[in-house]
Enzyme design. Sequence first.
Site, PDB file in Angstrom:
ATOM      1  N   SER A 163      -4.442   4.131   0.823  1.00 55.54           N
ATOM      2  CA  SER A 163      -4.293   2.715   0.507  1.00 55.54           C
ATOM      3  C   SER A 163      -3.611   2.585  -0.846  1.00 55.54           C
ATOM      4  CB  SER A 163      -5.664   2.035   0.479  1.00 55.54           C
ATOM      5  OG  SER A 163      -5.534   0.669   0.158  1.00 55.54           O
ATOM      6  N   HIS A 202       2.161  -3.348  -0.897  1.00 54.31           N
ATOM      7  CA  HIS A 202       0.904  -2.795  -0.391  1.00 54.31           C
ATOM      8  C   HIS A 202       1.213  -1.879   0.791  1.00 54.31           C
ATOM      9  CE1 HIS A 202      -2.052  -3.293   2.995  1.00 54.31           C
ATOM     10  NE2 HIS A 202      -2.843  -2.765   2.088  1.00 54.31           N
ATOM     11  N   ARG A 219      -4.434   4.567   8.201  1.00 52.48           N
ATOM     12  CA  ARG A 219      -5.765   5.142   8.360  1.00 52.48           C
ATOM     13  C   ARG A 219      -6.004   5.585   9.802  1.00 52.48           C
ATOM     14  NH1 ARG A 219      -5.565  -0.167   7.795  1.00 52.48           N
ATOM     15  NH2 ARG A 219      -6.467  -1.504   9.409  1.00 52.48           N
ATOM     16  N   SER A 235     -12.614   2.141  -6.575  1.00 52.16           N
ATOM     17  CA  SER A 235     -11.471   2.424  -5.709  1.00 52.16           C
ATOM     18  C   SER A 235     -11.188   1.266  -4.764  1.00 52.16           C
ATOM     19  CB  SER A 235     -11.732   3.705  -4.901  1.00 52.16           C
ATOM     20  OG  SER A 235     -11.831   4.822  -5.759  1.00 52.16           O
TER      21      SER A 235
END
Length: 312
Positions: free
Chosen positions: A104, A118, A122, A276
């Site tokens: 990320s 961005h 995943r 995080s």
Amino acid sequence: MSDITVEPIGKQMEKLILDVQQEIVAGLEAVDGQKFFQDKWTKGEGGYGISCVIQDGNVFEKGGVNTSIVQGKLNQDAVQRMRANHEGIDRTAKELPFFAAGISMVIHPRNPMAPTTHLNYRYFELVNSDGKKIWWFGGGADLTPSILFEEDGKHFHKLHKEACDRHDPTFYPRFKKWADEYFLIKHRKETRGIGGIFFDDLSEKDPQELFAFVKDCAHTFLPAYVPIMEKRKNMEFTEDDKEFQLIRRGYYAEFNVMYDRGTWFGLQAPEPRVESILMTLPLHASWRYKYEPKQERHKALLKVTHTPIEWC
């Protein structure tokens, strides 16, 4: 018979995200001139990750490129929410073992002429009480400018369309539309930025095929973003431009804490690593009562965030 042994997808994804993380960090360090702080952490039974963070850089005000490889048991609330998109998930289980590997990234530049970006890719798998494995991929990449340059939007979308088209010509139109819908700030009735691609719960093809697609997209990021940064990072801007950037950063924060799936899942996991998870939030943001944009180039962005367009 072939003697070739294919690694489990989870292991392949783990290797990919670690490689891509260092690739992206090196590429962004070349743009900024300042190094990322790299913080490796461990968690539970074999869970770990690396948080690579830059703050108060020459070009990037704040940014992070995080990886996490975690496993454990999902609580009942998380299991219930996931059942909405996965009918095969055991409806009688109160908790289920899971494995997740993801990368990320969020980058907030100083200069309002340069766009925030961005990225997230995943892989997730659950094991039902009968031993059956349920898996899927998710992710995407998107661009959030304060000052809209059409050529930047076209470039970013074009490269991601090309990556999609190499695997399935239906992917880009589907995932571009999905991004426009997913990144909608519902209470503002406009999108966070100018989109890109977004997908989730993707398991419609062979897992090896989908892994190849995710890998291609992940390696597309630097050529899609770095040329834009090189053009914009030293451009002149006004105080009004900076004010508008801070307002848009406020919208960004609203989306991330209210609607973002990754933020929600991260905070639901056992013993969440909050530093995080909330790395995505900007260093500075602003909320002004009844704010109205002052310049035409600010209003130009709002036309696109209220009515998304086709970029390629």
